[in-house]
Enzyme design. Structure first.
Site, mmCIF file in Angstrom:
data_model
loop_
_atom_site.group_PDB
_atom_site.id
_atom_site.type_symbol
_atom_site.label_atom_id
_atom_site.label_comp_id
_atom_site.label_asym_id
_atom_site.label_seq_id
_atom_site.Cartn_x
_atom_site.Cartn_y
_atom_site.Cartn_z
ATOM 1 N N SER A 137 -43.365 -13.621 -6.538
ATOM 2 C CA SER A 137 -43.630 -13.481 -7.964
ATOM 3 C C SER A 137 -42.299 -13.273 -8.676
ATOM 4 O O SER A 137 -41.310 -12.879 -8.044
ATOM 5 C CB SER A 137 -44.539 -12.270 -8.209
ATOM 6 O OG SER A 137 -44.585 -11.919 -9.568
ATOM 7 N N TYR A 150 -47.906 -3.296 -7.576
ATOM 8 C CA TYR A 150 -48.046 -4.718 -7.244
ATOM 9 C C TYR A 150 -46.694 -5.345 -6.949
ATOM 10 O O TYR A 150 -46.516 -6.015 -5.926
ATOM 11 C CB TYR A 150 -48.737 -5.454 -8.384
ATOM 12 C CG TYR A 150 -48.652 -6.957 -8.262
ATOM 13 C CD1 TYR A 150 -49.345 -7.614 -7.254
ATOM 14 C CD2 TYR A 150 -47.877 -7.709 -9.139
ATOM 15 C CE1 TYR A 150 -49.265 -8.996 -7.127
ATOM 16 C CE2 TYR A 150 -47.800 -9.085 -9.016
ATOM 17 C CZ TYR A 150 -48.482 -9.732 -8.004
ATOM 18 O OH TYR A 150 -48.405 -11.101 -7.874
#
Length: 270
Positions: A137, A150
């Site tokens: 990400s 996360y």
């Protein structure tokens, strides 16, 4: 490796995984789309039939936390493993329940590493080249407020991928990361909903309204709602390629932002 690859994609029941599986199959690659739950199998198989891709796209249940699913997956002959499955827990890092932290790491890090280790050993034992890719990400390279847990899982994947990149070179096994920006697949929006299962104004320091404002400031802008077609098109090119960059950030303005943020980090003060 030949021009047409045998590719396993985890987390292929929706979003980037599904789009990439379909796109690669259309290009003639032999793709196994691993999806988490049985209803996703049925839905995606129906879509495969409608698209006429039965010869190139196989849909199987693969919950990466299920030992029996994983054992079955290891019977499949593949050239490339795309670790795309993941979940996201958001919220204030100083208040998020620890069991949710463990759950996020279990799926995004431990299960992905376990599957990777098993396929790496399969490649090595069979004395053939392979490729491992992690869907990381933009959050693997910086930490916005409200997303600390996360992105910690994605930071961990970055470290694992970097180590594997060097360790596996001698075995002709290639390693890459793919680092999407904030694309509108529903994943980020669902993650932003998750804290409101447990955030309680009668208990927590963080106010629900304040948390929502933080998420809205990030996901309510055009930069937080990018068209996922751009990312899927990039993944279709990156995944089967024999050459390319180790880290692949899309779009370019996000790569530029990350580099600037990393430079500024050296000047941060408490």
């Amino acid at each position: 490796m030949t021009d047409k690859k045998r590719i396993l994609i985890t987390g292929a029941g929706s979003g980037f995984g599904e789009g990439t599986a379909i796109g690669l199959a259309k290009l003639g690659h032999k793709v196994i789309a691993g999806v988490q739950i049985s209803p996703q199998v049925t839905a995606l198989r129906r879509k495969v039939e409608e698209l006429g891709l039965q010869d190139n796209l196989r849909v199987e249940r693969l919950d990466i936390l299920d030992a029996y699913d994983v054992k079955f997956a290891l019977t499949w002959d593949i050239d490339i493993l795309l670790n795309n499955a993941g979940i996201g827990e958001a919220g204030p890092t100083f208040e998020i329940p620890i069991d949710l932290v463990r759950k996020n790491f279990e799926t995004n890090v431990f299960a992905a590493l376990d599957l990777t280790q098993r396929f790496v050993r399969k490649f090595i034992d069979e004395k053939r080249p392979g490729k491992i890719i992690f869907t990381s990400s933009m959050g693997g390279l910086f930490t916005p407020p409200g997303y600390g847990i996360y992105v910690a899982t994605k930071h961990a994947l970055e470290a694992i991928a970097e180590a594997l990149h060097d360790e596996l070179r001698v075995y002709n096994i290639k390693v890459q990361t793919i680092n999407p920006g904030a694309y509108l697949t529903g994943y980020n929006e669902t993650m932003a909903d998750n804290p409101f299962r447990w955030l309680d104004d009668n208990h927590n320091v963080t106010r629900r309204a304040d948390m929502k404002a933080i998420f809205d400031s990030m996901l309510g802008t055009p930069q937080g709602r990018l068209d996922p077609t751009e990312m899927i098109d990039a993944m279709i090119q990156i995944v089967p390629a024999d050459t390319g960059k180790f880290r692949n950030v899309v779009p370019q303005f996000v790569e530029d932002m990350l580099k600037e943020n990393q430079t500024k980090a050296w000047a941060n003060e408490i």
